[in-house]
Motif scaffolding. Structure first.
Motif: not given
Lengths: 475, 475
Positions: B166, B355, B357-358, B384, B386-387, B389
């Motif tokens: 994703t 999940c 915010p980065l 994950h 980069g998401d 998450n």
């Protein structure tokens, strides 16, 4: 079919505010409340070819709470509420066909947060894309959606806008994280968290995106940001046919080349631009390209595209690398709309925006050009080739009923053609008043019934921008 | 809070089919109708830690029309209809909490069209992502969404699934073009044309995506395809801390590096994998990377990421380029779930999917690991990155009420933490039964009221997967 100069609605009866409601708004907003004729006229006018339909009053809000105040006051009397950004919509979205109060967002123009660590920013709905990108200068990030006009971001959400770099960065839908919305109950809701993705319940963010102000007032928007590529390069190349341009771009996309922009201008558009900008471009179908990345990436991408273009009869590439050169090379594209308007003194443009599956684009444009020739119309064609989306600028003397009717008839045939090719009546402009008649044809009556059910559920008294998208009170 | 072994609903009364309805379905579907105990049990079980809740009957449909037949028959008696793909959902989505008829899509497994010229494919809802990708072999294109399990594409739409790539290609939402859906009136609707973008009315496609079968039955799906990169390279690198892994990935994304995958495995996960696959990876927070593109692009991306990683204390990169080597290098990630289950004999996993915010991800994981330590739990963490998450696999003996309660309490604290960080309770698993209690906390009561209004509008008699997402009949 209705004549273009008539508004193709409506058994909408006017629901004007009572003197008490107007007095309430005036006492609350003072000099930010107006019923002056010129202000009303400005807010009842958009870039469509419809004649103005002014609201009864205009309020310049400065906060979500103020927007909620207006909705609460209007909801009591079931008076329409119409959100207004910069007035650049093109399908009659803003026309107050049932009267009501226009909520002008131009004073909600604060960039509330820029979060480089999240690649997001939050803005008030009246912030324009230009204002946001100015605020982002020096951060290394930019907001990508570019519909041409310096539209408000709230308005861009409302119409699900896109534009020239959608081929790389997606539409407004793809760049949305979360919205703040005033509902029909005058409650303030946030549609989603700031996480990059979520499966937590129904996607209200995407439901409001493209709702054209008919489900609620969008007051704040959290968008995605993108890092600037290290550098850019621009190119212009002529082709022997529109089909050759389209095939070249599709092949590049199939090869995975991340084109930053890929814009078709047909020969007539080039002629208009030459006249307007005193350039001497060959009057052929022309592809305007932009590449972004490191120099090595750009060289690699350009090499691939050059080879593909040559396979489709493309001519020599004109290149520009430095910012001012790139800007100069792309001037014809950026000025195309105004250049085309000057093809015919005093004209306005009915701008279509059909969008079809990529594989049908060349055929659909060719059929459209045959139609233009057959009917002796003056219609420059330009397109966001990578999206399957193209614009015909049908130039008409606004006072000439026969020309207007011919333009509308052309637009009608174009929509039919797009639908035959598996496409949509509107790729990025929205439905407004102008495309309502096509919704059933495009989606089927049961799908439109679902849309109407959604409208009734979220706006049971039809106060938000009534008479647009799926009119509840239509006869 | 409820004990995990109790289903956290429901004043839903059971609405079982009448003998006449069962007879009708049996006469229509013959051997594709079942009320056998084992079949019912299988269809009332998912990958959640809830005990099974079997439906009253199962029908294996082979067409949209057959699905509509079932809905029409059930709607007459207001009997629940629950769609079923492969049963891989993890939040209790499939449990027949109010009884009803389960519509199994496994025999709707035809790839209806592959359109390389449009970069789209249309499949029946029961086609799994593996089946679609098998059908795409040799075309140069692939379907990108990869949630781990070989889920049905209809199910992936229903939960708005995502997964390991994703970060580059987006979630199920970003890869959807159009859906065919059976509505509560048993009408068959298509939500959108096949154009790549559209502003023609409310976005029903995105409304059904993530609706978890509660608004209609999804029977056909048109998805986007992506061209295979010329080649891939995989890398594995250890870091001194989870924060270092996260910071490395965020910096790469901020630099515009198009990472194909970027997966965190924490030290405990690596330990599980070493035991399971007899590997000897260092038991440190580890980043699994995949790059895609031309060799030159990969070299350039890898160079940038290597430099960033080194700035965050990353160790040497282990590389793999040939397909079988890449697959071997990534084995620990692909087997992580099952490897972790073997950390504790006979256990199941409560798998969280917060999940955020980065910019909040490192902090949120660190706080979560402190929580794990404080409560003496056994919880591998993988993400994950980069998401924003990440998954915590809370390993519990399913028969041990105290362990189950501790797991649920952990999950509860994790959701609170994610919400505090501006995130969501579920990045990709969905709400099901398990996350319903958090919707108001995440979105606010007015937002959830809007969701409920949408549910009532599109499913007024609450026949589609009742008791999930926003239960209408909840006490």
């Amino acid at each position: 079919m209705d004549s273009i100069v008539n508004i193709p609605v409506c058994s909408n009866t006017r629901r004007s505010p009572s003197p008490e409601l107007l007095a309430l708004l005036e006492s609350r907003f003072a000099e930010r409340f107006s019923t002056s004729k010129s202000v009303l006229l400005q807010h009842g006018t958009d870039e469509s070819i419809y004649p103005p339909r002014p609201p009864d009053a205009v309020v310049y809000v400065r906060s979500t709470e103020e927007a909620a105040f207006v909705v609460r006051a209007c909801a009591r009397e079931r008076v329409p509420v119409i959100g207004f950004g910069v007035g650049s919509s093109v399908e009659g979205h803003l026309l107050a066909v049932a009267g009501g109060v226009c909520v002008d967002f131009s004073q909600m123009n604060k960039v509330l947060a820029i979060r480089p660590g999240d690649l997001t920013a939050t803005v008030e709905a009246g912030v324009t894309r230009g204002q946001l990108n100015a605020a982002l200068q020096g951060t290394g990030f930019f907001f990508s959606v570019d519909p041409g006009a310096d539209a408000s971001i709230g308005g861009m959400v409302a119409t699900a806008a896109s534009g020239t770099n959608t081929v790389r960065y997606g539409t407004m839908r793809d760049n949305l994280v979360s919205l703040t919305v005033v509902t029909a109950d005058a409650e303030v809701v946030r549609t989603a968290s700031r996480a990059r993705k979520s499966s937590a319940g129904y996607n209200l963010t995407q439901l409001y995106c493209g709702s054209e102000g008919t489900l609620g007032l969008i007051t704040e928007v959290t968008v995605r940001l993108h890092p600037h590529p290290e550098t850019y390069a621009a190119a212009v190349v002529h082709f022997p046919s529109v089909r050759a341009v389209v095939d070249c771009v599709i092949e590049a996309i199939q090869m995975g080349v991340p084109l930053a922009r890929a814009e078709l201008l047909d020969a007539l558009t080039i002629r208009a631009v030459n006249a307007h900008s005193r350039t001497t471009l060959g009057e052929h179908p022309t592809l305007f390209l932009e590449f972004g990345g490191s120099q090595a990436q750009i060289d690699e991408q350009a090499g691939i595209v050059r080879e593909i273009a040559s396979g489709h009869g493309g001519g020599a590439f004109q290149w520009a690398k430095r910012p001012e050169e790139r800007s100069r090379l792309w001037t014809p594209r950026h000025h195309a709309y105004f250049a085309c308007l000057q093809l015919k003194a005093g004209c306005r443009s009915l701008s279509t925006d059909a969008c079809v599956p990529l594989s049908a684009l060349a055929q659909c444009i060719e059929e459209t050009q045959a139609d233009i020739a057959e009917h002796g119309l003056l219609v420059p064609v330009l397109g966001h080739v990578g999206d399957g989306n193209f614009h015909c600028l049908v130039l008409v003397d606004p006072g000439n009923a026969a020309q207007n009717d011919a333009a509308e008839a052309f637009s009608h045939r174009l929509v039919q053609r797009a639908l035959r090719h598996g496409g949509t009546s509107t790729g990025e402009h929205g439905v407004g008043l102008h495309k309502m008649r096509y919704l059933v044809e495009e989606h089927g009556e049961h799908t439109v019934a679902l849309m109407r059910a959604v409208k009734k559920a979220l706006d049971p008294h039809d106060i938000f921008n009534p008479g647009k998208v799926v009119a509840l009170s239509q006869g």
